[in-house]
Design an enzyme around this catalytic site. Sequence first.
Site, mmCIF file in Angstrom:
data_model
loop_
_atom_site.group_PDB
_atom_site.id
_atom_site.type_symbol
_atom_site.label_atom_id
_atom_site.label_comp_id
_atom_site.label_asym_id
_atom_site.label_seq_id
_atom_site.Cartn_x
_atom_site.Cartn_y
_atom_site.Cartn_z
ATOM 1 N N GLU A 108 -3.195 8.404 -4.640
ATOM 2 C CA GLU A 108 -1.964 8.424 -3.789
ATOM 3 C C GLU A 108 -0.974 10.001 -4.264
ATOM 4 O OE1 GLU A 108 -0.187 4.834 -5.347
ATOM 5 O OE2 GLU A 108 -0.788 3.655 -3.701
ATOM 6 N N GLU A 115 -7.367 0.721 -0.886
ATOM 7 C CA GLU A 115 -6.539 -0.262 -1.772
ATOM 8 C C GLU A 115 -5.897 -1.329 -0.652
ATOM 9 O OE1 GLU A 115 -3.831 1.011 -4.679
ATOM 10 O OE2 GLU A 115 -5.130 2.684 -5.368
HETATM 11 C C1 BG6 Z 1 -1.264 1.905 -5.995
HETATM 12 C C2 BG6 Z 1 -2.115 2.412 -7.213
HETATM 13 O O1 BG6 Z 1 -0.069 2.447 -6.452
HETATM 14 O O2 BG6 Z 1 -0.831 0.476 -5.962
HETATM 15 C C3 BG6 Z 1 -2.763 1.397 -8.060
HETATM 16 O O3 BG6 Z 1 -3.092 3.430 -6.717
HETATM 17 C C4 BG6 Z 1 -1.771 0.289 -8.474
HETATM 18 O O4 BG6 Z 1 -3.091 1.932 -9.432
HETATM 19 C C5 BG6 Z 1 -1.605 -0.585 -7.021
HETATM 20 O O5 BG6 Z 1 -2.103 -0.721 -9.393
HETATM 21 C C6 BG6 Z 1 -0.704 -1.750 -6.967
HETATM 22 O O6 BG6 Z 1 0.554 -1.431 -7.728
HETATM 23 P P1 BG6 Z 1 0.729 -2.595 -8.962
HETATM 24 O O7 BG6 Z 1 2.130 -1.818 -9.495
HETATM 25 O O8 BG6 Z 1 1.068 -3.764 -8.227
HETATM 26 O O9 BG6 Z 1 -0.176 -2.148 -9.854
#
Ligand code: BG6
Length: 484
Positions: free
Chosen positions: A179, A372
Amino acid sequence: MALDKNFLWGGATAANQVEGGVLEGGRKLSNIDVLPCGEDRKAVGFGEMEMLEWKEGYYYPAKEAIDMYHRYMDDIQLFAEMGFKAYRMSLSWSRIFPNGDDAEPNEEGLAFYEGIFKELKKHNIEPLVTIAHFDVPIHLIKEYGGWRSRKLVDFYSRYAETVLKRFKGYVKYWLTINEINILLHQPFVGGGIIFKEGDNKEEIKYQAAHYQLLASAKATKIAHEVDPEIQVGCMLAGGSHYPYTCRPEDYQEAIKRDREGYFFIDVQARGKYPNYALKKFEQEGLNIVMEDGDAEILASAPVDFVSFSYYCSRTVSAHPEDYQQATGNLFASIKNDNLPSTEWGWQIDPLGLRNSLNQLYDRYQKPLFIVENGLGAIDQPDENGFVDDEYRIDYLRKHVEAFKAAVEVDGVELLGYTTWGCIDLVAASTGQMSKRYGFIYVDRDDEGNGTLNRSKKKSFDWYKQVIATNGENLASPVVATASV
Ligand code: BG6
């Protein structure tokens, strides 16, 4: 056209959110280890509050995380049971170069990851490895100011070269920086940057961005030299911006906000700065130092594929008064009444994923990878640790349908899909364990209590069936699984 038979189904994690063992095996602290759970986490993440060691009165969830450092064999076994074709993980920079600027790598750290890759190979799981996922060794921050300094380009390149060479034959798919656009929003998380009074923040962030882009290009070049089979991707915190109304200035704002992220990917995928960015630097008087030869480095190694995270879309307006009802997202966004929200206010938008895939494919004409996606939710386990997480299945099912349509109907090239937090882990934005994404429940709470035992949720069986049918059977499983 159905999904390719080699489609890479799997799950994703990041070192700092799962490993723990932060001072074991010769490892030293990195930026993310000193992000406390609770109120001050945001200020530290924004680079507005200095926290470079563990302090009394704070709880630091990365310290032990879910202890995957000691339990990865069992966890990989569970991933294999679900039929994972791919597992996205990151290496911890300070496990391999504890200070970041060491002349030699830490053999114990390298051996730890080699152990993981061997285990994955045993199960025919393809690793997809992020070189830096919100990760800057603390020493580099104290000594050089993190990615403010051009020196980081060399330290990162040495680190990248070390792991690319060492893990040749084990890892084919690499991501350079997780990211990368988060640098603009959380400069300490994305770049180890802490602001001082009088800093020109915008200039510092874009200068650091230039260094990260150079470092990423160098790593890509090295990767291809080490092994032409290697595929390197960039990684965008994705999700497009909608205009709040059809007022042209709102649409213009949406384009502008999309470009804040595309800026990085434009350079990584096309090998040069887009004109709109150069104009921005000029018009805002940002003095971004670029040395002779930098343009050649960027041009020499565009990435092979474009990866991104996708959780939600965002809604923006050119009129500040429209931001009365904002969402819980890190990026400023107005609540979109057409969409439901998660318990953390992230707006659920599966069609937005299909649209993002199309936008990215139109723009870059490179294979894409969703690395993701998932639903952060509060789970209620029964006495066996079983969670009936139909809400998670529902979220994932709709997103799978959306990306299948992008492939099958729109013709987007998609390499794979790794859901975020395939095993419960520490949330990056809040530090909570209670914001769970996993198919596997981990007994651990927001204060660090719990056995750390793993158990299967209902979604475990669902995802297993989805993978086994290459995305054809998305129905909920009828029979619940007993705990591990
Ligand atoms: C992304 C990241 O921003 O989203 C992860 O690459 C992160 O590291 C994921 O965990 C989800 O966000 P959060 O804050 O719910 O963990």
